[in-house]
Design a protein around this motif. Sequence first.
Motif, PDB file in Angstrom:
ATOM      1  N   ASP A 157       0.802  -1.225   0.000  1.00 31.13           N
ATOM      2  CA  ASP A 157       0.000   0.000   0.000  1.00 31.13           C
ATOM      3  C   ASP A 157       0.833   1.274   0.000  1.00 31.13           C
ATOM      4  N   LEU A 158       1.807   1.372   0.877  1.00 28.95           N
ATOM      5  CA  LEU A 158       2.598   2.606   0.947  1.00 28.95           C
ATOM      6  C   LEU A 158       3.400   2.818  -0.324  1.00 28.95           C
ATOM      7  N   ALA A 159       3.912   1.716  -0.887  1.00 23.58           N
ATOM      8  CA  ALA A 159       4.663   1.841  -2.135  1.00 23.58           C
ATOM      9  C   ALA A 159       3.746   2.297  -3.272  1.00 23.58           C
ATOM     10  N   LEU A 160       2.539   1.746  -3.320  1.00 28.27           N
ATOM     11  CA  LEU A 160       1.584   2.164  -4.347  1.00 28.27           C
ATOM     12  C   LEU A 160       1.202   3.629  -4.177  1.00 28.27           C
ATOM     13  N   MET A 161       1.024   4.051  -2.932  1.00 31.63           N
ATOM     14  CA  MET A 161       0.686   5.448  -2.675  1.00 31.63           C
ATOM     15  C   MET A 161       1.752   6.370  -3.271  1.00 31.63           C
ATOM     16  N   GLU A 162       3.018   6.067  -3.010  1.00 29.47           N
ATOM     17  CA  GLU A 162       4.094   6.916  -3.521  1.00 29.47           C
ATOM     18  C   GLU A 162       4.180   6.830  -5.043  1.00 29.47           C
ATOM     19  N   ALA A 163       3.966   5.634  -5.580  1.00 26.00           N
ATOM     20  CA  ALA A 163       4.045   5.471  -7.031  1.00 26.00           C
ATOM     21  C   ALA A 163       2.936   6.233  -7.739  1.00 26.00           C
ATOM     22  N   LEU A 164       1.735   6.226  -7.167  1.00 23.80           N
ATOM     23  CA  LEU A 164       0.609   6.918  -7.792  1.00 23.80           C
ATOM     24  C   LEU A 164       0.776   8.428  -7.768  1.00 23.80           C
ATOM     25  N   LYS A 165       1.584   8.926  -6.874  1.00 27.23           N
ATOM     26  CA  LYS A 165       1.871  10.362  -6.821  1.00 27.23           C
ATOM     27  C   LYS A 165       2.984  10.754  -7.792  1.00 27.23           C
ATOM     28  N   SER A 166       3.654   9.786  -8.368  1.00 27.78           N
ATOM     29  CA  SER A 166       4.824  10.044  -9.211  1.00 27.78           C
ATOM     30  C   SER A 166       4.418  10.168 -10.683  1.00 27.78           C
ATOM     31  N   ASP A 167       5.436  10.271 -11.537  1.00 25.04           N
ATOM     32  CA  ASP A 167       5.212  10.341 -12.979  1.00 25.04           C
ATOM     33  C   ASP A 167       5.268   8.967 -13.639  1.00 25.04           C
ATOM     34  N   ALA A 168       5.321   7.886 -12.861  1.00 26.45           N
ATOM     35  CA  ALA A 168       5.413   6.538 -13.427  1.00 26.45           C
ATOM     36  C   ALA A 168       4.311   6.312 -14.465  1.00 26.45           C
ATOM     37  N   PHE A 169       4.669   5.705 -15.595  1.00 20.99           N
ATOM     38  CA  PHE A 169       3.679   5.521 -16.664  1.00 20.99           C
ATOM     39  C   PHE A 169       2.731   4.370 -16.365  1.00 20.99           C
ATOM     40  N   TYR A 170       3.093   3.497 -15.401  1.00 16.93           N
ATOM     41  CA  TYR A 170       2.241   2.346 -15.092  1.00 16.93           C
ATOM     42  C   TYR A 170       2.416   1.977 -13.621  1.00 16.93           C
ATOM     43  N   VAL A 171       1.300   1.819 -12.927  1.00 16.07           N
ATOM     44  CA  VAL A 171       1.285   1.358 -11.535  1.00 16.07           C
ATOM     45  C   VAL A 171       0.181   0.309 -11.425  1.00 16.07           C
ATOM     46  N   GLY A 172       0.541  -0.891 -11.012  1.00 19.28           N
ATOM     47  CA  GLY A 172      -0.455  -1.957 -10.946  1.00 19.28           C
ATOM     48  C   GLY A 172      -0.289  -2.817  -9.712  1.00 19.28           C
ATOM     49  N   ALA A 173      -1.358  -3.508  -9.336  1.00 17.72           N
ATOM     50  CA  ALA A 173      -1.328  -4.371  -8.152  1.00 17.72           C
ATOM     51  C   ALA A 173      -2.158  -5.615  -8.411  1.00 17.72           C
ATOM     52  N   ILE A 174      -1.649  -6.748  -7.940  1.00 20.65           N
ATOM     53  CA  ILE A 174      -2.356  -8.004  -8.094  1.00 20.65           C
ATOM     54  C   ILE A 174      -3.443  -8.130  -7.039  1.00 20.65           C
ATOM     55  N   GLY A 175      -4.412  -8.996  -7.310  1.00 19.44           N
ATOM     56  CA  GLY A 175      -5.493  -9.215  -6.356  1.00 19.44           C
ATOM     57  C   GLY A 175      -6.832  -9.323  -7.060  1.00 19.44           C
ATOM     58  N   SER A 176      -7.798  -9.906  -6.397  1.00 18.73           N
ATOM     59  CA  SER A 176      -9.137 -10.024  -6.959  1.00 18.73           C
ATOM     60  C   SER A 176      -9.806  -8.653  -7.041  1.00 18.73           C
ATOM     61  N   ARG A 177     -10.968  -8.611  -7.674  1.00 21.55           N
ATOM     62  CA  ARG A 177     -11.710  -7.351  -7.743  1.00 21.55           C
ATOM     63  C   ARG A 177     -12.098  -6.872  -6.352  1.00 21.55           C
ATOM     64  N   LEU A 178     -12.493  -7.806  -5.508  1.00 17.46           N
ATOM     65  CA  LEU A 178     -12.869  -7.440  -4.145  1.00 17.46           C
ATOM     66  C   LEU A 178     -11.673  -6.889  -3.387  1.00 17.46           C
ATOM     67  N   ASN A 179     -10.531  -7.557  -3.495  1.00 21.12           N
ATOM     68  CA  ASN A 179      -9.339  -7.079  -2.799  1.00 21.12           C
ATOM     69  C   ASN A 179      -8.865  -5.737  -3.341  1.00 21.12           C
ATOM     70  N   ASN A 180      -9.012  -5.538  -4.641  1.00 17.41           N
ATOM     71  CA  ASN A 180      -8.613  -4.252  -5.207  1.00 17.41           C
ATOM     72  C   ASN A 180      -9.554  -3.132  -4.778  1.00 17.41           C
ATOM     73  N   ALA A 181     -10.828  -3.452  -4.620  1.00 16.29           N
ATOM     74  CA  ALA A 181     -11.774  -2.444  -4.118  1.00 16.29           C
ATOM     75  C   ALA A 181     -11.403  -2.043  -2.695  1.00 16.29           C
ATOM     76  N   LYS A 182     -11.041  -3.029  -1.872  1.00 18.61           N
ATOM     77  CA  LYS A 182     -10.616  -2.728  -0.501  1.00 18.61           C
ATOM     78  C   LYS A 182      -9.317  -1.918  -0.505  1.00 18.61           C
ATOM     79  N   ARG A 183      -8.425  -2.254  -1.433  1.00 16.87           N
ATOM     80  CA  ARG A 183      -7.162  -1.517  -1.518  1.00 16.87           C
ATOM     81  C   ARG A 183      -7.428  -0.049  -1.849  1.00 16.87           C
ATOM     82  N   ARG A 184      -8.317   0.203  -2.769  1.00  7.59           N
ATOM     83  CA  ARG A 184      -8.624   1.583  -3.140  1.00  7.59           C
ATOM     84  C   ARG A 184      -9.207   2.358  -1.961  1.00  7.59           C
ATOM     85  N   GLU A 185     -10.021   1.705  -1.158  1.00 10.09           N
ATOM     86  CA  GLU A 185     -10.563   2.367   0.027  1.00 10.09           C
ATOM     87  C   GLU A 185      -9.447   2.705   1.010  1.00 10.09           C
TER      88      GLU A 185
END
Length: 336
Positions: free
Chosen positions: A240-268
């Motif tokens: 989560d913390l790594a994704l947070m920093e990556a999403l604030k950056s200029d990276a052209f692609y940021v992705g995470a594995i997990g089911s749709r349910l787990n990804n919904a929880k991650r976004r929250e």
Amino acid sequence: MDSLDLEVLKTAAAWLDAGHRCELVTVIKTWGSSPRPIGATLAVRGDGRVVGSVSGGCIEDDLIENVRARGIPEDAVPQVVSYGISADDAHRFGLPCGGTIELAIEPLHAGSGIGELLVRLAAGELLERRLHLASGAVTLAPAAPGATLRLENDTLHTIHGPRWRLFIIGAGPLSRFLAQVASAMDYRVVVCDPREEYRADWNLPGVELVHAMPDDLVLDARLDARSAVVALTHDPKLDDLALMEALKSDAFYVGAIGSRLNNAKRRERLKLFDLSEAQLDRLHGPIGLYIGSKTPSEIGIAILAEMTAAKNGVPTALLVPHAAAPQPATLESCAR
């Protein structure tokens, strides 16, 4: 696993060390459709052996025939040649839609610097190789980020080394496959996993393995528009913390594995880090294009396909991300 163009350089170096004459052929310009991009390379040995590709095959046949017919004189100098200028030539050489391709043909020798180039590439350097066409003299220098092949003032500037970066969080089986194929696609790959039990059996030449906390790695990397981050651990404490920093950056692609349910929880959870909706929308999850993937290798191909589409600016309307694919709930799994 080396990229095709790195394999060309390594093979050419081996031929030179064995006393063979050979030429390095580089695509320097194309018009219309072309099977291979600018910068693609081919090496031809004096006896006609070949490695690499600059077209669909017909131009390679002509290059081999020319080498066998005339040999490679010791005093030969580089030359620039064009194929496919006429419709007849385009048909003869297999260039689609009347395309034209311009090539630099460079006779290699001890002063070509191929050995030094390979040593510095193995150290992770991004290099500019400058070939003076009139003399065949070569110099190497650090390349600027974003530098591209160009021909100016009778000097051919080619760029060598990892021009894209991929940071993988987690050192599992999927990470191994992803790292291998991404390396062959000219990514500099860094795998990060602070868990000793996952790092213990990791051994992948050419891929850097670090044990820092992932968010620290992402911050230290200073991600730019040629960087991608993929989180593969399923562990919010690492991802989560790594994704947070990556999403604030200029990276052209940021992705995470997990089911749709787990990804919904991650976004929250990520909303709690004060990310904007626009930043959250940049997160690819469930990760990858929808190709019905189930095994680690298939999932890796789906991820790299989505990364490649993002890198090349393919419109999202032409893609079917896994997150948007209609799937029965029974097909959802923790692997997605």
